[in-house]
Structures are given as structure tokens and as C-alpha cells.
Motif scaffolding. Structure first.
Motif, mmCIF file in Angstrom:
data_model
loop_
_atom_site.group_PDB
_atom_site.id
_atom_site.type_symbol
_atom_site.label_atom_id
_atom_site.label_comp_id
_atom_site.label_asym_id
_atom_site.label_seq_id
_atom_site.Cartn_x
_atom_site.Cartn_y
_atom_site.Cartn_z
ATOM 1 N N LEU A 164 -3.461 0.474 9.411
ATOM 2 C CA LEU A 164 -3.024 0.044 11.251
ATOM 3 C C LEU A 164 -1.479 0.751 11.398
ATOM 4 N N GLY A 165 -2.073 1.595 12.639
ATOM 5 C CA GLY A 165 -0.619 2.274 13.281
ATOM 6 C C GLY A 165 -0.987 2.263 15.210
ATOM 7 N N ASN A 166 -0.711 3.320 14.923
ATOM 8 C CA ASN A 166 -0.202 3.254 16.994
ATOM 9 C C ASN A 166 0.174 3.770 17.381
ATOM 10 N N ASN A 167 -1.077 4.540 18.483
ATOM 11 C CA ASN A 167 -1.506 5.915 18.692
ATOM 12 C C ASN A 167 -0.581 6.677 19.710
ATOM 13 N N THR A 168 0.524 5.717 19.878
ATOM 14 C CA THR A 168 1.620 6.386 20.738
ATOM 15 C C THR A 168 2.347 7.243 20.031
ATOM 16 N N TYR A 169 2.267 6.697 18.341
ATOM 17 C CA TYR A 169 3.411 7.884 17.917
ATOM 18 C C TYR A 169 2.801 9.283 16.952
ATOM 19 N N GLU A 170 2.918 10.306 17.269
ATOM 20 C CA GLU A 170 2.599 11.887 16.940
ATOM 21 C C GLU A 170 1.743 11.503 15.446
ATOM 22 N N HIS A 171 1.747 10.436 14.713
ATOM 23 C CA HIS A 171 1.108 10.757 13.334
ATOM 24 C C HIS A 171 0.345 9.791 12.705
ATOM 25 N N GLY A 644 13.830 4.313 22.488
ATOM 26 C CA GLY A 644 13.054 2.907 23.263
ATOM 27 C C GLY A 644 11.595 3.036 23.228
ATOM 28 N N ASP A 645 11.266 2.623 24.333
ATOM 29 C CA ASP A 645 9.733 1.885 24.401
ATOM 30 C C ASP A 645 8.861 3.472 24.445
ATOM 31 N N ALA A 646 8.095 3.186 23.111
ATOM 32 C CA ALA A 646 7.181 3.808 22.784
ATOM 33 C C ALA A 646 5.976 4.498 23.657
ATOM 34 N N ALA A 647 5.358 3.294 24.465
ATOM 35 C CA ALA A 647 4.058 3.156 24.992
ATOM 36 C C ALA A 647 4.366 4.310 25.447
ATOM 37 N N ASN A 648 5.288 4.496 26.510
ATOM 38 C CA ASN A 648 5.578 5.364 28.222
ATOM 39 C C ASN A 648 6.327 5.955 27.835
ATOM 40 N N MET A 649 7.424 5.603 28.199
ATOM 41 C CA MET A 649 8.548 6.489 28.547
ATOM 42 C C MET A 649 9.215 7.925 27.193
ATOM 43 N N ALA A 650 8.715 7.080 25.648
ATOM 44 C CA ALA A 650 8.786 8.430 24.808
ATOM 45 C C ALA A 650 8.052 9.749 24.906
ATOM 46 N N ARG A 651 6.669 8.812 25.464
ATOM 47 C CA ARG A 651 5.478 9.735 25.350
ATOM 48 C C ARG A 651 5.567 11.158 26.815
ATOM 49 N N GLU A 652 6.041 10.631 27.734
ATOM 50 C CA GLU A 652 6.606 11.676 28.671
ATOM 51 C C GLU A 652 7.572 11.843 28.879
ATOM 52 N N GLN A 678 6.533 21.306 15.920
ATOM 53 C CA GLN A 678 7.514 22.255 14.380
ATOM 54 C C GLN A 678 8.668 21.727 14.842
ATOM 55 N N MET A 679 9.519 21.445 15.645
ATOM 56 C CA MET A 679 10.671 20.146 16.191
ATOM 57 C C MET A 679 10.787 19.022 15.439
ATOM 58 N N ARG A 680 9.674 18.973 15.357
ATOM 59 C CA ARG A 680 9.497 17.002 15.026
ATOM 60 C C ARG A 680 9.356 17.488 13.557
ATOM 61 N N ALA A 681 8.887 18.615 13.035
ATOM 62 C CA ALA A 681 8.673 18.021 11.937
ATOM 63 C C ALA A 681 9.762 18.793 10.908
ATOM 64 N N ALA A 682 9.987 19.950 11.745
ATOM 65 C CA ALA A 682 11.601 20.020 11.321
ATOM 66 C C ALA A 682 13.063 19.297 10.928
ATOM 67 N N ASN A 683 12.510 18.100 11.907
ATOM 68 C CA ASN A 683 13.564 17.168 11.693
ATOM 69 C C ASN A 683 15.091 16.896 13.006
ATOM 70 N N GLN A 684 14.045 17.867 13.960
ATOM 71 C CA GLN A 684 14.735 19.137 15.333
ATOM 72 C C GLN A 684 14.575 17.677 16.504
ATOM 73 N N TYR A 685 14.002 17.207 16.517
ATOM 74 C CA TYR A 685 13.459 16.016 17.195
ATOM 75 C C TYR A 685 12.840 14.926 16.442
ATOM 76 N N GLN A 686 13.561 13.799 17.066
ATOM 77 C CA GLN A 686 13.969 12.479 16.415
ATOM 78 C C GLN A 686 13.505 11.558 17.314
ATOM 79 N N GLU A 687 12.757 10.467 16.413
ATOM 80 C CA GLU A 687 12.319 9.694 17.520
ATOM 81 C C GLU A 687 13.207 8.269 17.151
ATOM 82 N N ASP A 688 13.263 7.082 17.683
ATOM 83 C CA ASP A 688 13.787 5.699 17.140
ATOM 84 C C ASP A 688 12.505 5.079 18.410
ATOM 85 N N VAL A 689 11.698 4.382 18.023
ATOM 86 C CA VAL A 689 10.943 3.761 19.252
ATOM 87 C C VAL A 689 10.041 2.537 19.010
ATOM 88 N N TRP A 690 9.621 1.989 19.608
ATOM 89 C CA TRP A 690 9.080 0.192 19.609
ATOM 90 C C TRP A 690 8.092 0.116 20.783
#
Ligand code: FAD
Length: 690
Positions: A164-171, A644-652, A678-690
Motif C-alpha cells: 500500500l503506497g502513495n505515488n505522490t511520495y518519492e519512495h 501540506g497537500d501531497a497530491a499537487n502542491m508538494a509535487r509541484e 540527494q538533498m532528500r536522502a541527506a535530510n536537507q529536503y524534508q516533507e510532511d505531507v498528507w
């Protein structure tokens, strides 16, 4: 070292055992309910249970075990449904199991006439769910060591996998993908495809249904199973407790567990045990008639609950009285709503999902997600219990035709009772076994909120910023109203002096079971997250949080403000906030001004109002306008946050950031995308989305 939950359970079990020995069991007769569910046992005495899955399968005569890694309950629900279907259609001896409850070093000793199913949700940034952490570490580890020590360790293991996943997330679906890869590498044999459900596209349920049919065919072939006509067999037995009333001290009328029934609950407070927290303050944040957004300060000083800025708080809601009434009415349970019943698993490996003895009213109000989306599979099951032929035919059609179902049910956000009432034109569904409802309606889930306070400033005060869920949907009489947020709205009204709040005509049992929530309390627990400010406060931060996405950033800004007040130096702190109109839904306008007073030019608020000018302006546009500065800050190792919004905003925002890096550094976009990864992998880019 801290005691973990298991240690505490073990210690508690030893203590209980010791007390029992010295009291020679004389207290047991008083508290022991011969009809009580396995719930208490499951939650209180895990220590005594085997963690050996092979032993467990042998002693219970099972040949199919379905493990779930679940955070919000969906994976657990799918696991139960697979168990039920495997048993009724193919006569498999199935059991459902929490990954947390077993060890995995003897997966190699499961014989090849048996099958293991993994239903695995991916959480957040490709992480396992809390209950799957140990399993994932073991199975995807460098060199997992198994009991038999064979060359191809899992050569005997047959397995089935669904994620069970969510394609708006990186992984996307990384849990099922990684586990599947690991199992294959260890020589296990997968049956059918490794399925993937996508919450991001809103197709989770349909993905699951589409995956499971060919999987069953493949499984039946592999194990030589004959399909038989599925007949409904209840998993739970219901006993009337005529000698008990709901006032009796052993009857649960909404208490989440034994501790809450017996007296003042003690910690640890967690997903099994909420803290009944007083609400200190609450107020409306919007300045517009038809939309609400709540700010609520919850006082956890009476508990040992702790949080860190950026964590999540979980709110345990109760259903609105009107929906409870509707649910009980359609199943003709209104007259019996306060009758006391015991619910018992008829199957040794099944768990009753709420404590008993209890009442129908308490189950519907506190324990079942009676308003949530209805599953098409459940509709097909209920067809057999329709009150007339016409309803039966309609249910069968809804159950088998996905487009028809979508147009009739999903688009109107119908819940189970509204749907059944529509189908039968109000006729009651008296034949539905209550067990079928326990099996088919999921457990009421806590809702998560990004904590909007700072633990540095207020370690014992947790703030919530929540927009009240309400949607006008064509073809539906009244608007759709969300479960938890309307409950919170009622609590806010009560906290502000209304003794009997009923926002939008919805009323709640606001004082809780046995009035234990009176004085305006709400049940909560805390979930720790990785969404954190840099440990070095002098690092710059860029925060992007439109709408309620600003919640954790209120906490971040307040934290930095407190640091400055404490004499620390903080780095540049830029917040991109967006909403519709400055005069309507501009959250915390005053607080930002106050922050500016303290933080000076270290703090900058960049605003995007989507409905003010002739053109819609969003936070992404503002980011683009600041391309040069953002790139410079990133080169100074600024942390970048999106909420915030995972479906549109975070992606854009992710796309725009790649474009900024590409444009400013003169590199191809593909290269820039790699840098963002790479920024994500290094925690320099962080998301809290739903
Ligand atoms: P629900 O009743 O759960 O309904 C929510 C949605 O589910 C509906 O809009 C609809 O799309 C769907 N749905 C429900 N019932 C049906 C049905 N019968 N048929 C079809 N569709 C249906 N929210 C905030 O406001 N602020 C925050 O800070 C915040 N932080 C969060 C952090 C995390 C980590 C997560 C996971 C979520 C966060 N949320 C936040 C969202 C929040 O958890 C809730 O989802 C939200 O408040 C709605 O809850 P509800 O019970 O009121 O609505």
C-alpha cells in the motif's frame, strides 16, 4: 536506558503473576469475564505468547499466515479480508498476524505446503510502518541468519505480497518492493504478482481488488486448492449479557482499554492507549462564514507525554450522534443500542477489535469507522443479507461493477448506512449478522495532526491547526462532514462556553464514556516524526507551507523566536505561505508580525493569495520569483521543508525546486533532479505531507 513497551508488559505480567500467586487468585473471580474477548489478553499479556511463527501455525492448525505492516489500519483491514476470503473460497486455514508479534529467523522452517502473505504499507518517506521496523531490518539486512542455515535459506517459502503506497511520495511502495526483492534474493518463491495499491491516485481499493483475483488463481494452482461456493461464516460470536446493564462497572461504554475502565490510566500513552488531555484554549482561525479552521492548545502536563517540534499528535475521534443513529437504525439495532453484549472470536487467531462486554451504541460511536468509504467487496458480502430481491440485485451489481459503484457511492461520499438505506429505499437490513459488520467496517482510527507549537517554548502544550472537513457534493442532500474535525469543532464550541454544542446539527457524546472527558478533554497520543529543524540553529531554513501546511512551521518559527530570546543566533528563516484571500484564511497573521519583531530580518514571510488578483498565485510561483536567493541559500546548506497537500502542491514544489537549481546553476534539469534527490536522502529536503 528507557524501558520499551515490551519490557513494561513483561514486568507487568511478572507483577500480575506474582500478585496472583500470593492472592491465590481470589481477585480474579471479580474481574474475570468468561465472555471477554481476547482483546485484553492480546493487549495485556503478549509476553506469554509465542513469537515462533512455525510453532503458532502448527498448534493452531494453520496453513496460511497473513502478516500486515499497517499504520492507519488499511493494511490490517486488507489482511483480514484476505484471510476471510482464503478461508471461505478455498478452505485455507488462515490467520492474520501483526509483524511486530513474531520473530523471523525461522521463516525458513515453514514447510512448502503452506503460504505466507505480506500486506505492507509504506509510510512517509519510504519508511516501514512502526510495527514493521524490526521485520524490515531483519529481512532486508546484509546477511539475515536463519534457523536451519541452508544455502538457499528460503527455498521452501511460498509467499504472496501486496503493498500500500502513495505515488505522490518519492519512495512509492518501497516497502513491498524492498521486501519482495529481499525475499527473492533469499530464494523464496512468490505466488502471483507483487501487487501495489496507490492511495495517491485514489485507486487503492480497486488496485487491491484487481490484484487479488489472479493471485488467488495462482495460489490455488500452486497449492492444489479447489474453489468452493463461498458461504458466510461469522468470525465473531455475539452473546447477550442480559444480567448486565451499561452502568455495570465491567461494561465498556467507550473506554479504549482496561486501564481506562478501571480508573486513571497510566502511560505509556501510545496508539493503544490515549491520554485524555484537557483542552486549554481553542479558537477559530478563519474569518469567513462557510469554512472553519481550528486552533487548539492541548495540555499534556498531567501525563508523561513528550514531543519535539515537528512531531505529530493523534486525535481519537468519536462519531457524530446522527451517524451513530443512522447506522444502528438501518441494521434495526436502535431498540437494543444499550443492551450489553460480549463479543468473542470464534477463531483462536482472530482478535476482537474493541474491548467487551460493551454495547452496540459504544461500538458504533467509539470503535467503528462507520462513516468511511465503503469497500466494494463488503457490498458483495452484504448482498446475501439484503431485505428483498430488488436490493439484492442492486447490491450484486454494485459489488461487481466498478464504474457503477464509483458513480453511485464514491462520488457522493456515502457511508455504509447511507448507501444501504438508498439501496433498500429505507427498508431495514435485519438479517445482517453483527459479526459481518465487525469484519467489514474498519476500526475507528486516530487522525494525525502536525503539531503547530514549539516544544522548546512549551514542552507540555501541544497545538493543532486543523481545517474542518466539509464538502458540498452534487447529488447528496447534506454536505459531507469529516469525522475528527467536526468533533474537534464541537469541542471548541464547548471549550468556549456552549454546554451542548452541535455544529452543523451534529452532536457528540462530548463528555465521553461515563463523562470521563468532561471539562473538555480529548484523547490523544504523540507520534514522533523525522521532520525536524537543523540541529545547528545558524543554518538557514526555507519552509513552504500553504493552508494548514503551515502548522509545523508555526512551531518552527516559534522555536527560532524562542532561541533568539534565549540569546542564540539563528540563520535566515523564510516561510512561503499561501491561502485564498488575505482577509479570509490568512493563518496566524498577527503571530508572524510578532515573530518579525523578535527575529528581525532573519525572518521573512512570503505570501501568495490565490483569489485576490486577476491571476491565481501559489507558493510555487513565489518560489520561482526568488530563484536566485533560494539557490544561494541552498548552497549555504539551507534546509528545505514542504508541508501540506501531497497530491499537487508538494509535487509541484519539488519540480519547481529542480527548475530553480537547473536555471541558476546552468545545469540540465535531469542533473538538478538528481541533486534534489540527494538533498532528500541527506535530510536537507524534508516533507510532511498528507
Ligand atoms: P474524514 O472523515 O477522515 O474524511 C477525510 C476524507 O476522506 C474526505 O475528505 C473524503 O475524501 C474521504 N472520505 C471520508 N469518508 C468517505 C466516504 N464515505 N466516501 C468517500 N470518501 C470518504 N490536517 C490538518 O487540518 N492539519 C494538519 O496539521 C494535519 N496534519 C496531518 C499530518 C499527517 C501526518 C497526516 C497523515 C494527516 C494530517 N492532516 C492534517 C489530515 C488529518 O489527519 C485528517 O485527515 C483530516 O483532518 C480529516 O479528518 P476527518 O476525520 O475530519 O475527515
Amino acid at each position: 536506558a528507557e524501558l520499551d513497551t515490551l519490557d513494561i508488559i513483561v514486568l507487568a505480567a511478572i507483577l500480575v503473576g506474582t500478585v496472583a500467586y500470593f492472592t491465590k487468585g481470589k481477585y480474579w473471580a471479580v474481574t474475570k469475564d468468561p465472555y471477554a474477548s481476547s482483546f485484553a489478553a492480546a493487549n495485556g499479556a503478549k509476553a506469554g505468547k509465542t513469537r515462533n511463527i512455525v510453532e503458532k501455525m502448527e498448534e493452531s492448525g494453520k496453513n496460511c499466515i497473513i502478516f500486515y505492516g499497517s499504520q492507519t489500519g488499511t493494511a490490517e483491514d486488507y489482511a483480514s479480508r484476505l484471510a476471510k476470503e482464503g478461508k471461505s473460497r478455498f478452505g485455507l486455514e488462515t490467520m492474520v498476524a501483526d509483524l511486530e508479534d513474531y520473530d523471523f529467523d525461522n521463516l525458513d522452517a515453514i514447510p512448502n505446503d503452506k503460504v505466507v502473505v505480506f500486506v505492507l504499507a509504506t509510510y512517509g518517506e519510504g519508511e516501514p510502518t512502526d510495527n514493521a521496523v524490526d521485520f524490515t531490518e531483519f529481512i532486508t539486512g546484509e546477511d539475515p541468519s536463519f534457523s536451519l542455515g541452508n544455502d538457499v535459506p528460503l527455498d521452501n517459502l511460498n509467499y504472496v505480497a501486496f503493498g500500500l503506497g502513495n505515488n505522490t511520495y518519492e519512495h512509492y511502495n518501497s516497502m513491498v518492493r524492498n521486501v519482495n526483492k529481499a525475499l527473492e534474493k533469499l530464494g523464496a518463491h512468490r505466488i502471483g504478482e507483487a501487487g501495489e495499491g496507490d492511495d495517491g491516485a485514489g485507486t487503492m481499493e480497486e488496485d487491491f481488488l484487481a490484484w487479488k483475483d489472479p493471485m488467488w488463481t495462482a495460489l490455488a494452482e500452486k497449492l492444489g486448492l479447489e474453489e468452493r461456493e463461498a458461504v458466510y461464516e461469522p468470525i465473531f460470536g455475539i452473546t447477550d449479557r442480559e444480567n448486565l446493564t451499561r452502568e455495570a462497572p465491567e461494561v465498556y461504554v467507550g473506554e479504549p482499554n482496561r486501564m481506562h475502565l478501571d480508573g486513571t490510566p497510566k502511560g505509556p500513552f501510545n496508539a493503544h492507549n490515549p491520554y485524555i488531555a484537557p483542552i486549554k484554549t481553542s479558537y477559530e482561525l478563519f474569518n469567513v462564514k462557510d469554512r472553519n479552521c481550528l486552533h487548539m492548545d492541548i495540555d499534556v502536563s498531567g501525563s508523561n507525554l513528550t514531543y519535539q517540534t515537528g512531531d505529530h499528535v493523534a486525535v481519537w475521534p468519536t462519531n457524530a450522534g446522527e451517524e451513530v443513529d443512522r447506522f444502528l437504525d438501518i441494521f434495526d439495532l436502535t431498540g437494543k443500542r444499550h443492551n450489553v453484549i460480549s463479543v468473542k472470536a470464534l477463531e483462536p487467531t482472530a482478535k476482537v477489535p474493541f474491548p467487551t462486554p460493551t454495547t452496540f451504541d459504544a461500538i458504533a460511536r467509539y470503535h467503528m469507522e462507520i462513516c468511511s468509504p465503503v469497500s466494494r467487496q463488503f457490498i458483495a458480502t452484504l448482498a446475501a443479507f439484503a431485505p428483498d430481491d430488488e436490493s439484492k440485485a442492486e447490491m450484486t451489481k454494485l459489488g461487481s461493477d466498478k464504474d457503477y459503484f464509483h458513480s453511485k457511492v464514491n462520488t457522493h461520499c456515502l457511508n455504509i448506512s447511507r448507501l444501504l438505506a438508498n439501496v433498500s429505499k429505507g427498508k431495514k437490513w435485519t438479517n445482517v449478522p453483527f459479526s459481518a459488520l465487525i469484519e467489514g467496517v474498519t476500526k475507528l482510527q486516530p487522525r494525525y495532526y502536525s503539531i503547530s507549537s514549539s516544544s522548546l517554548e512549551n514542552p507540555k502544550l501541544i497545538s493543532i491547526t486543523a481545517v474542518v472537513e466539509s464538502q458540498n457534493l452534487p447529488g447528496r442532500g447534506d454536505p459531507f462532514r469529516g469525522v475528527a474535525t467536526n468533533y474537534l469543532l464541537a469541542l471548541k464550541e464547548k471549550q468556549n462556553g456552549d454546554p451542548n454544542p452541535s455544529p452543523f446539527g451534529l452532536s457528540y457524546e462530548i463528555t465521553g464514556p461515563r463523562n470521563k472527558y468532561d471539562g473538555v478533554h480529548v484523547p490523544v497520543h504523540v507520534r514522533h516524526s523525522n521532520f525536524k529543524l537543523p540541529s545547528d540553529p545558524s543554518k538557514p531554513v526555507i519552509m513552504v507551507g500553504p493552508g494548514t501546511g503551515v502548522a509545523p512551521f508555526r512551531g518552527f518559527v516559534r522555536e527560532r523566536r524562542k532561541m533568539v530570546e534565549d540569546g542564540k543566533t539563528v540563520g535566515k528563516t523564510i516561510l512561503f505561505f499561501g491561502c485564498r484571500k488575505s482577509a479570509e484564511d490568512f493563518l496566524y497573521e498577527k503571530e508572524w508580525e510578532e515573530a518579525k519583531q523578535v527575529l528581525g530580518d532573519k525572518f521573512e514571510l512570503v505570501l501568495a493569495f490565490s483569489r485576490e488578483g486577476s491571476k491565481k498565485v501559489y507558493v510555487q510561483h513565489r518560489l520561482q520569483e526568488r530563484a536566485k536567493e533560494i539557490n544561494e541559500l541552498l548552497q549555504q546548506k539551507a534546509y528545505f521543508y514542504v508541508c501540506g497537500d501531497a497530491a499537487n502542491m508538494a509535487r509541484e514544489v519539488n519540480t519547481v525546486l529542480s527548475q530553480i537549481i537547473s536555471g541558476e546553476r546552468g545545469i540540465p534539469e535531469a542533473k538538478a533532479e538528481e541533486i534534489v534527490k540527494q538533498m532528500r536522502a541527506a535530510n536537507q529536503y524534508q516533507e510532511d505531507v498528507w
